[in-house]
Design an enzyme around this catalytic site. Sequence first.
Site, mmCIF file in Angstrom:
data_model
loop_
_atom_site.group_PDB
_atom_site.id
_atom_site.type_symbol
_atom_site.label_atom_id
_atom_site.label_comp_id
_atom_site.label_asym_id
_atom_site.label_seq_id
_atom_site.Cartn_x
_atom_site.Cartn_y
_atom_site.Cartn_z
ATOM 1 N N CYS A 165 -8.884 -3.484 19.114
ATOM 2 C CA CYS A 165 -7.573 -2.921 19.441
ATOM 3 C C CYS A 165 -6.487 -3.642 18.640
ATOM 4 O O CYS A 165 -6.759 -4.626 17.954
ATOM 5 C CB CYS A 165 -7.291 -3.063 20.935
ATOM 6 S SG CYS A 165 -8.601 -2.447 22.004
ATOM 7 N N MET A 166 -5.253 -3.173 18.763
ATOM 8 C CA MET A 166 -4.173 -3.816 18.030
ATOM 9 C C MET A 166 -4.014 -5.288 18.422
ATOM 10 O O MET A 166 -3.824 -6.155 17.561
ATOM 11 C CB MET A 166 -2.848 -3.077 18.259
ATOM 12 C CG MET A 166 -1.691 -3.662 17.454
ATOM 13 S SD MET A 166 -0.130 -2.803 17.729
ATOM 14 C CE MET A 166 -0.450 -1.221 16.946
ATOM 15 N N ASP A 167 -4.113 -5.576 19.717
ATOM 16 C CA ASP A 167 -3.803 -6.922 20.205
ATOM 17 C C ASP A 167 -4.946 -7.581 20.970
ATOM 18 O O ASP A 167 -4.803 -8.714 21.420
ATOM 19 C CB ASP A 167 -2.574 -6.876 21.121
ATOM 20 C CG ASP A 167 -1.401 -6.166 20.453
ATOM 21 O OD1 ASP A 167 -0.945 -6.653 19.408
ATOM 22 O OD2 ASP A 167 -0.981 -5.112 20.960
ATOM 23 N N ARG A 195 -6.938 -21.306 -13.113
ATOM 24 C CA ARG A 195 -6.161 -20.781 -11.985
ATOM 25 C C ARG A 195 -7.077 -20.560 -10.769
ATOM 26 O O ARG A 195 -7.434 -19.423 -10.450
ATOM 27 C CB ARG A 195 -5.502 -19.443 -12.352
ATOM 28 C CG ARG A 195 -4.602 -19.464 -13.569
ATOM 29 C CD ARG A 195 -3.875 -18.123 -13.718
ATOM 30 N NE ARG A 195 -4.777 -16.996 -13.685
ATOM 31 C CZ ARG A 195 -5.402 -16.476 -14.746
ATOM 32 N NH1 ARG A 195 -5.229 -17.008 -15.939
ATOM 33 N NH2 ARG A 195 -6.218 -15.429 -14.617
ATOM 34 N N LYS A 211 -0.770 -17.181 -3.628
ATOM 35 C CA LYS A 211 -0.258 -15.852 -3.271
ATOM 36 C C LYS A 211 -0.822 -15.422 -1.919
ATOM 37 O O LYS A 211 -1.747 -16.032 -1.386
ATOM 38 C CB LYS A 211 -0.628 -14.836 -4.349
ATOM 39 C CG LYS A 211 -2.129 -14.617 -4.523
ATOM 40 C CD LYS A 211 -2.411 -13.624 -5.645
ATOM 41 C CE LYS A 211 -3.920 -13.429 -5.810
ATOM 42 N NZ LYS A 211 -4.238 -12.431 -6.841
ATOM 43 N N TYR A 241 -11.361 2.006 22.785
ATOM 44 C CA TYR A 241 -10.896 3.328 22.370
ATOM 45 C C TYR A 241 -12.059 4.199 21.915
ATOM 46 O O TYR A 241 -12.980 3.742 21.233
ATOM 47 C CB TYR A 241 -9.893 3.201 21.224
ATOM 48 C CG TYR A 241 -8.529 2.713 21.650
ATOM 49 C CD1 TYR A 241 -7.715 3.486 22.471
ATOM 50 C CD2 TYR A 241 -8.046 1.476 21.217
ATOM 51 C CE1 TYR A 241 -6.459 3.036 22.855
ATOM 52 C CE2 TYR A 241 -6.791 1.016 21.590
ATOM 53 C CZ TYR A 241 -6.004 1.809 22.411
ATOM 54 O OH TYR A 241 -4.758 1.366 22.795
ATOM 55 N N HIS A 249 -7.387 -12.244 -17.403
ATOM 56 C CA HIS A 249 -8.080 -12.409 -16.124
ATOM 57 C C HIS A 249 -9.498 -11.854 -16.245
ATOM 58 O O HIS A 249 -9.694 -10.738 -16.736
ATOM 59 C CB HIS A 249 -7.330 -11.679 -15.011
ATOM 60 C CG HIS A 249 -7.879 -11.941 -13.637
ATOM 61 N ND1 HIS A 249 -7.725 -13.156 -13.013
ATOM 62 C CD2 HIS A 249 -8.573 -11.149 -12.773
ATOM 63 C CE1 HIS A 249 -8.299 -13.105 -11.822
ATOM 64 N NE2 HIS A 249 -8.833 -11.901 -11.657
ATOM 65 N N ARG A 269 -5.737 -3.432 -15.762
ATOM 66 C CA ARG A 269 -4.808 -3.581 -14.654
ATOM 67 C C ARG A 269 -3.404 -3.869 -15.173
ATOM 68 O O ARG A 269 -2.517 -3.037 -15.057
ATOM 69 C CB ARG A 269 -5.307 -4.694 -13.716
ATOM 70 C CG ARG A 269 -4.537 -4.797 -12.413
ATOM 71 C CD ARG A 269 -5.222 -5.734 -11.436
ATOM 72 N NE ARG A 269 -5.262 -7.130 -11.882
ATOM 73 C CZ ARG A 269 -5.741 -8.133 -11.142
ATOM 74 N NH1 ARG A 269 -6.238 -7.888 -9.931
ATOM 75 N NH2 ARG A 269 -5.753 -9.365 -11.610
#
Length: 372
Positions: free
Chosen positions: A305-307, A214, A30, A258, A157, A128
């Site tokens: 930062c983002m990038d 698992r 997953k 920033y 689980h 859950r």
Amino acid sequence: MVVDYESIRHNARLLREKLAPGVRMMACVKAYAYGHGTVETARALLDEGIEELCVATVEEGCFLRASGIHAPILVLGAFPLEAADALVEHDLMATVFAASHVAALARAGRAQGIYPKVHLKVDTGMTRLGVRSEEELLDIAQMCIAQGLIIAGVYTHFAFADEALDATFTDCQLATFQRIVSRLRASGIEPGVVHAANSAGILRGPSYHLDMVRPGIALYGYHPAPQWGQAVALRPALSVFARIVRIAEVPAGTSVGYGCAHICTRASRIATLPIGYADGIPRAAGRGAQVRVGEFAAPIVGRVCMDQLMIDVTGSAARVGDVAQVYGADTGRAGSLQATADVLETISYELLCRLSPRLPRVVAQRQDDARI
């Protein structure tokens, strides 16, 4: 990003050695296989002899089917009722714990002329998903049989198995689960494959393995908790690198990033890497995480930062074009993924699952390639 699928196969072999003969393994792929690439990881594990796969969502299962993966696939999450048709059409095993699940799958099965396979989920302590009592499980199982569903398995689980020094809660969960499954058998209903153990459960010992295990995080080279570090010689399979694109020579008092979150206290060399939180690096990594440029440990400075992110390479011979190891496979050293997780007080799972599909992935043939 460099991914070493041979290390994933190596980890699968080590985990299989922990199992008694006849115990099956369902690999958890997953969340983009914990950042490693869903299809590539699935193929590597199936080539290694893993029998089954599990995912979190219907969409993840359908993607594997569309990519030519034919092995049994269990969807661990609660599925939207409108997705029942897709589950049946793509031969995905649904997790069932409510009457509405049974009804939706039965309708889809009748429409397509198929008897859907399901795994029943028991909640023994996670609070859950799943039924919580013997009576609830028996009711759901009887509904499945009456509606033409095939019970392929029953599972739970473990919530606390990664606490190596305290098995009390896990043992209580296991006892509860076995009692509930025994009641199902006593009522004349076969539970199919009975399973509970995640990576920590596998390492805890054979009594937790039941019919099938698992593994998740251990397949990718990380122990579910530091206490398990000596239990098995896992190999982390993923490294993340970025090239320095700029180095600024700045005086003391210069702000970085920033919010001016970092102020240089000395004349410094600040390097920029073209990777940021859009790629999965936590924005807070500037609070103590490091990357490696060669053998030099360079702290991340300012807010990610983002990038891009900035690192302090003062005192090193770093140059534009040099490769920085952002996350390394060499657990324990500065610049390793586990070291960053420790600094940020989180777990390796989170940092792996944050990694964005936009990061280019290169396949390593040997573990040494993944470390550059």
